[in-house]
Motif scaffolding. Structure first.
Motif, PDB file in Angstrom:
ATOM      1  N   PHE A 324      -8.090  -7.110 -14.955  1.00 49.47           N
ATOM      2  CA  PHE A 324      -7.678  -7.999 -16.053  1.00 49.47           C
ATOM      3  C   PHE A 324      -6.427  -8.790 -15.658  1.00 49.47           C
ATOM      4  O   PHE A 324      -6.357 -10.006 -15.831  1.00 49.47           O
ATOM      5  CB  PHE A 324      -7.381  -7.200 -17.322  1.00 49.47           C
ATOM      6  CG  PHE A 324      -8.568  -6.468 -17.896  1.00 49.47           C
ATOM      7  CD1 PHE A 324      -9.859  -6.717 -17.461  1.00 49.47           C
ATOM      8  CD2 PHE A 324      -8.385  -5.510 -18.879  1.00 49.47           C
ATOM      9  CE1 PHE A 324     -10.943  -6.036 -17.992  1.00 49.47           C
ATOM     10  CE2 PHE A 324      -9.465  -4.828 -19.421  1.00 49.47           C
ATOM     11  CZ  PHE A 324     -10.741  -5.087 -18.972  1.00 49.47           C
ATOM     12  N   GLU A 325      -5.437  -8.062 -15.144  1.00 50.26           N
ATOM     13  CA  GLU A 325      -4.170  -8.706 -14.798  1.00 50.26           C
ATOM     14  C   GLU A 325      -4.353  -9.734 -13.673  1.00 50.26           C
ATOM     15  O   GLU A 325      -3.779 -10.825 -13.725  1.00 50.26           O
ATOM     16  CB  GLU A 325      -3.158  -7.646 -14.366  1.00 50.26           C
ATOM     17  CG  GLU A 325      -2.680  -6.755 -15.502  1.00 50.26           C
ATOM     18  CD  GLU A 325      -1.817  -5.618 -15.028  1.00 50.26           C
ATOM     19  OE1 GLU A 325      -0.911  -5.214 -15.785  1.00 50.26           O
ATOM     20  OE2 GLU A 325      -2.044  -5.116 -13.905  1.00 50.26           O
ATOM     21  N   LEU A 328      -5.933 -12.902 -15.082  1.00 47.38           N
ATOM     22  CA  LEU A 328      -5.021 -13.665 -15.924  1.00 47.38           C
ATOM     23  C   LEU A 328      -3.899 -14.304 -15.099  1.00 47.38           C
ATOM     24  O   LEU A 328      -3.452 -15.412 -15.399  1.00 47.38           O
ATOM     25  CB  LEU A 328      -4.444 -12.772 -17.026  1.00 47.38           C
ATOM     26  CG  LEU A 328      -5.454 -12.294 -18.081  1.00 47.38           C
ATOM     27  CD1 LEU A 328      -4.805 -11.316 -19.049  1.00 47.38           C
ATOM     28  CD2 LEU A 328      -6.053 -13.481 -18.843  1.00 47.38           C
ATOM     29  N   GLN A 339      -2.931 -18.788 -26.659  1.00 53.32           N
ATOM     30  CA  GLN A 339      -2.721 -17.566 -27.430  1.00 53.32           C
ATOM     31  C   GLN A 339      -3.165 -17.838 -28.868  1.00 53.32           C
ATOM     32  O   GLN A 339      -2.642 -18.755 -29.506  1.00 53.32           O
ATOM     33  CB  GLN A 339      -1.246 -17.165 -27.416  1.00 53.32           C
ATOM     34  CG  GLN A 339      -0.652 -16.990 -26.028  1.00 53.32           C
ATOM     35  CD  GLN A 339      -1.086 -15.703 -25.369  1.00 53.32           C
ATOM     36  OE1 GLN A 339      -1.341 -14.707 -26.035  1.00 53.32           O
ATOM     37  NE2 GLN A 339      -1.186 -15.716 -24.048  1.00 53.32           N
ATOM     38  N   ILE A 371     -15.584  -7.709 -22.120  1.00 54.54           N
ATOM     39  CA  ILE A 371     -14.351  -8.183 -21.477  1.00 54.54           C
ATOM     40  C   ILE A 371     -14.554  -8.328 -19.973  1.00 54.54           C
ATOM     41  O   ILE A 371     -14.186  -9.344 -19.372  1.00 54.54           O
ATOM     42  CB  ILE A 371     -13.181  -7.225 -21.779  1.00 54.54           C
ATOM     43  CG1 ILE A 371     -12.886  -7.192 -23.286  1.00 54.54           C
ATOM     44  CG2 ILE A 371     -11.926  -7.671 -21.018  1.00 54.54           C
ATOM     45  CD1 ILE A 371     -11.869  -6.137 -23.692  1.00 54.54           C
ATOM     46  N   VAL A 398      -7.733 -12.499 -23.526  1.00 57.45           N
ATOM     47  CA  VAL A 398      -6.516 -12.175 -24.274  1.00 57.45           C
ATOM     48  C   VAL A 398      -6.866 -11.744 -25.699  1.00 57.45           C
ATOM     49  O   VAL A 398      -6.355 -10.748 -26.209  1.00 57.45           O
ATOM     50  CB  VAL A 398      -5.550 -13.378 -24.287  1.00 57.45           C
ATOM     51  CG1 VAL A 398      -4.443 -13.177 -25.327  1.00 57.45           C
ATOM     52  CG2 VAL A 398      -4.935 -13.579 -22.905  1.00 57.45           C
ATOM     53  N   THR A 401      -8.726  -8.183 -25.527  1.00 55.35           N
ATOM     54  CA  THR A 401      -7.877  -7.059 -25.113  1.00 55.35           C
ATOM     55  C   THR A 401      -6.779  -6.783 -26.129  1.00 55.35           C
ATOM     56  O   THR A 401      -6.334  -5.639 -26.262  1.00 55.35           O
ATOM     57  CB  THR A 401      -7.259  -7.315 -23.733  1.00 55.35           C
ATOM     58  OG1 THR A 401      -6.584  -8.585 -23.724  1.00 55.35           O
ATOM     59  CG2 THR A 401      -8.315  -7.296 -22.640  1.00 55.35           C
ATOM     60  N   GLU A 402      -6.360  -7.795 -26.855  1.00 56.94           N
ATOM     61  CA  GLU A 402      -5.342  -7.579 -27.890  1.00 56.94           C
ATOM     62  C   GLU A 402      -5.872  -6.641 -28.971  1.00 56.94           C
ATOM     63  O   GLU A 402      -5.133  -5.791 -29.488  1.00 56.94           O
ATOM     64  CB  GLU A 402      -4.916  -8.917 -28.497  1.00 56.94           C
ATOM     65  CG  GLU A 402      -3.815  -8.813 -29.535  1.00 56.94           C
ATOM     66  CD  GLU A 402      -2.496  -8.338 -28.957  1.00 56.94           C
ATOM     67  OE1 GLU A 402      -1.703  -7.744 -29.730  1.00 56.94           O
ATOM     68  OE2 GLU A 402      -2.242  -8.553 -27.754  1.00 56.94           O
ATOM     69  N   ASN A 407      -3.849  -5.856 -23.942  1.00 58.32           N
ATOM     70  CA  ASN A 407      -3.652  -7.233 -23.499  1.00 58.32           C
ATOM     71  C   ASN A 407      -2.503  -7.285 -22.494  1.00 58.32           C
ATOM     72  O   ASN A 407      -1.345  -7.053 -22.870  1.00 58.32           O
ATOM     73  CB  ASN A 407      -3.341  -8.121 -24.707  1.00 58.32           C
ATOM     74  CG  ASN A 407      -2.935  -9.530 -24.311  1.00 58.32           C
ATOM     75  OD1 ASN A 407      -3.179  -9.974 -23.194  1.00 58.32           O
ATOM     76  ND2 ASN A 407      -2.314 -10.233 -25.251  1.00 58.32           N
ATOM     77  N   ALA A 410       0.607  -9.168 -23.574  1.00 59.91           N
ATOM     78  CA  ALA A 410       1.360  -8.783 -24.773  1.00 59.91           C
ATOM     79  C   ALA A 410       2.811  -8.499 -24.386  1.00 59.91           C
ATOM     80  O   ALA A 410       3.075  -7.823 -23.384  1.00 59.91           O
ATOM     81  CB  ALA A 410       0.732  -7.557 -25.418  1.00 59.91           C
TER      82      ALA A 410
END
Length: 492
Positions: A324-325, A328, A339, A371, A398, A401-402, A407, A410
Motif C-alpha cells: 500500500f505504502e 501511494l 483526500q 484494496i 485512501v 484503507t481509512e 490508511n 493518515a
C-alpha cells in the motif's frame, strides 16, 4: 445493499436498522484495568473501531460510542494487594497504558469512557428497581450482598442459548446468603481484609459493585434505556453479557437491540491470557513492529474468526502494508492524491466490491481484496505512464484503507506526512532520479557493469528499483522490525 450484522442473540445475520434514524448508540465492554493490555485484549477495540468507521463513513450514521473502564473488581483488588500498592493507583496506571495502546493502533477515541467507580448512584437505583420488581434480594445475613434471582427471569440463558438447569453455580461472589447457587452478585458487601477506599455506602450495606451491574448502569446512563449495539469479546457472552441483559430487561429496560462478539487471539490454540503465560503486551510488540502493521494484523481477519499468533504472524501484514505504502509513494510523485472531504465523498470513491463486503457483516477479507486489486491496477497505470488513472486509484485506496484504520497517509500513523519529511522526500526523489538517469545512460552505452553498480548502490541505502515500460521507478525498502521479542513465541 443494506448493512447486515450477525446478532449473537438470534444467531443469524440481521439487517441493521437503528432505533433512531441517522443515529447509532453503541456500548462496548472495555478492559478491566488489572494489568497492561496485550493484543488479545485489544482486538475487541480494533474490531469495533472498524464497525464504527463503517457506520460513520459507509452509512453516514452519527455514532455515540461508549467504552467503559472496569476500574474496580476482585482481580484489581487481588493484583494490588499482591503488589503492595493502592488499588486505584494500579488501575489508573493500567488505564493509561490501555489508552496509549489504543491511540498507537489508531483506534478512534470513544465518545465517552466512563469508569465504574463514578456510577455507584446509578447502580443503586438499578438495584432498588430490581428488588421492587421481585428480581433481586439483599442477603438476609447482613453481609451487604445483593443478588439477582435468576429463577425470577424466565428468559435467563437466552443470549448464550443455555438452559438454567444446565448451568453451574455463579462464582462471581461468596455464596453466603444466596437462594440459588446460580444467582449472581449485583453488590458485594465489604470484607474485613478489603481496603476502605474500595467500598461505598448503600441502603443495603457498605461494599462495591458486581461486575455485571456496572455495565448495565453505565450503558443506561450514557445511552438510555434502549440502544442499538452492545459489543465485546466472545468470552464475555456468558456470564457477563447474559447477566447484563437479564438484569436490565428485568428492570424494564429495552437494553441492547443487537449483540456482536469478536473472537479471540490464540497462541498454540489457547486463548491469549496472562494466566497462560502467553500474553504479548502491545507496548512491547511496538518496540519491534510499526503500529500500522500491528493494526493491519488485527484487522485482516474477520472479527468473528479466531486469530492464531505465532512468531511469523506479522510478516505478511508488513508486506501488505508495504505494498500500500509503496504504491501511494509512487503515485504521490505523479501528483496530489485527493483526500475525500466527507463521508459522501469517500463512499463515492469506493468500489462496489468493497461496499458489498463491508455490508456483509464487515467482511474485511473481501474489502482487503478490493484494496489489493486497486493497488495492482494503480501500479499498472503508473508503469504505463497513465498518471490520471494512477491518482484516481490512489484516492480509492485512501478512502478504503481509512475505513479499516490502515490508511498509510493518515496523520496519526507517522510523522512521515509532515512538511519537513515531504521536503526531504522531494529532495531524495531529485537525487535518486539523477542516479537513475546515469544508470539509463550506462545501459544505453551497454555499460551494464556500471548500471548494475548504480542499482546496487541504491539498494544498499534502502532504495529498490523497478524497471517499467515507462522507465525506472524507485521505492524505499522499509524495515518494519516485525519479529516478536526474543522467546515470545516460546512463552505461549
Amino acid at each position: 445493499m443494506s448493512l447486515q450484522l450477525f446478532d449473537t442473540a438470534t444467531r443469524e445475520l440481521r439487517q441493521f436498522v437503528p432505533r433512531e434514524p441517522g443515529k447509532v448508540g453503541m456500548y462496548i465492554c472495555g478492559l478491566t484495568t488489572q494489568g497492561a493490555p496485550h493484543i488479545g485484549h485489544i482486538r475487541f477495540a480494533v474490531a469495533f473501531d472498524v464497525l464504527r468507521r463503517w457506520l460513520e463513513t459507509g452509512h453516514d450514521y452519527q455514532v455515540t460510542l461508549i467504552r467503559n473502564v472496569t476500574d474496580i473488581d476482585d482481580k484489581v483488588l487481588r493484583k494490588a494487594a499482591d503488589a503492595g500498592e493502592d488499588w486505584f493507583a494500579l488501575t489508573y496506571r493500567n488505564e493509561r497504558l490501555t489508552t496509549d495502546a489504543l491511540d498507537a493502533l489508531g483506534v478512534k477515541p470513544a465518545t465517552y469512557e466512563p469508569r465504574a467507580t463514578g456510577h455507584v448512584p446509578d447502580m443503586v437505583t438499578l438495584m432498588e428497581t430490581l428488588i421492587e420488581k421481585g428480581h433481586a434480594y439483599a442477603a438476609p445475613d447482613g453481609s451487604g450482598d445483593v443478588y439477582f434471582d435468576v429463577r425470577s427471569w424466565p428468559d435467563y440463558g437466552s443470549l448464550s442459548n443455555q438452559s438454567l438447569d444446565d448451568m453451574v453455580a455463579a462464582e462471581d461472589a461468596d455464596p453466603r446468603g444466596k437462594r440459588d447457587p446460580r444467582d449472581f452478585a449485583l453488590w458485594k458487601g465489604r470484607k474485613a481484609d478489603e481496603p476502605l477506599s474500595a467500598s461505598w455506602p448503600t441502603p443495603f450495606g457498605s461494599g462495591r459493585p458486581g461486575w455485571h451491574l456496572e455495565c448495565s448502569a453505565m450503558a443506561r446512563r450514557w445511552l438510555g434505556d434502549e440502544f442499538d449495539i452492545h459489543g465485546g469479546g466472545i468470552d464475555l457472552r456468558f456470564p457477563h453479557h447474559e447477566n447484563e441483559q437479564a438484569q436490565s430487561r428485568a428492570a424494564g429496560l429495552g437494553f441492547a437491540r443487537y449483540w456482536l462478539h469478536n473472537a479471540w487471539v490464540t497462541v498454540k490454540g489457547e486463548k491469549m491470557g496472562k494466566s497462560l503465560g502467553n500474553a504479548l503486551e502491545v507496548r512491547h510488540l511496538l518496540e519491534h513492529t510499526r503500529p500500522i502493521v500491528l493494526r493491519y494484523y488485527l484487522t485482516a481477519a474477520h472479527y468473528r474468526s479466531t486469530i492464531e499468533y505465532h512468531s511469523g504472524s506479522l510478516e505478511e501484514a508488513a508486506a501488505a502494508v508495504e505494498r500500500f505504502e509503496g504504491f501511494l509513494e509512487r503515485a504521490a510523485r505523479r501528483g496530489e492524491i485527493a483526500q475525500p472531504a466527507d463521508a459522501a465523498a469517500a463512499r463515492a470513491l469506493m468500489p462496489a466490491e468493497f461496499v458489498a463486503a463491508m455490508d456483509d457483516d464487515l467482511g474485511v477479507s473481501g474489502a482487503l481484496a478490493a484494496i489489493h486489486d486497486t493497488v495492482r491496477a494503480g501500479n499498472v497505470a503508473l508503469d504505463e505512464g497513465d498518471d490520471e488513472a494512477a491518482l484516481a486509484a490512489a484516492a480509492r485506496v485512501v478512502a478504503m484503507t481509512e475505513v479499516l484504520g490502515i490508511n498509510p497517509l493518515a496523520p496519526g500513523w507517522a510523522a512521515a506526512q509532515d512538511s519537513t519529511t515531504s521536503a526531504a522526500e522531494l529532495a531524495l526523489d531529485a537525487l535518486v532520479r539523477a542516479r537513475l538517469d546515469e544508470r539509463q545512460s550506462a545501459r544505453q552505452e551497454r555499460d551494464f557493469a556500471r548500471a548494475d553498480a548504480i542499482r546496487d548502490e541504491l539498494a544498499a541505502v534502502g532504495i529498490a528499483i523497478t524497471d517499467t515500460p515507462s522507465g525506472a521507478q524507485w521505492a524505499l525498502i522499509r524495515t518494519n522490525g516485525t519479529g516478536p521479542p526474543s522467546g515470545a513465541d516460546e512463552e505461549g
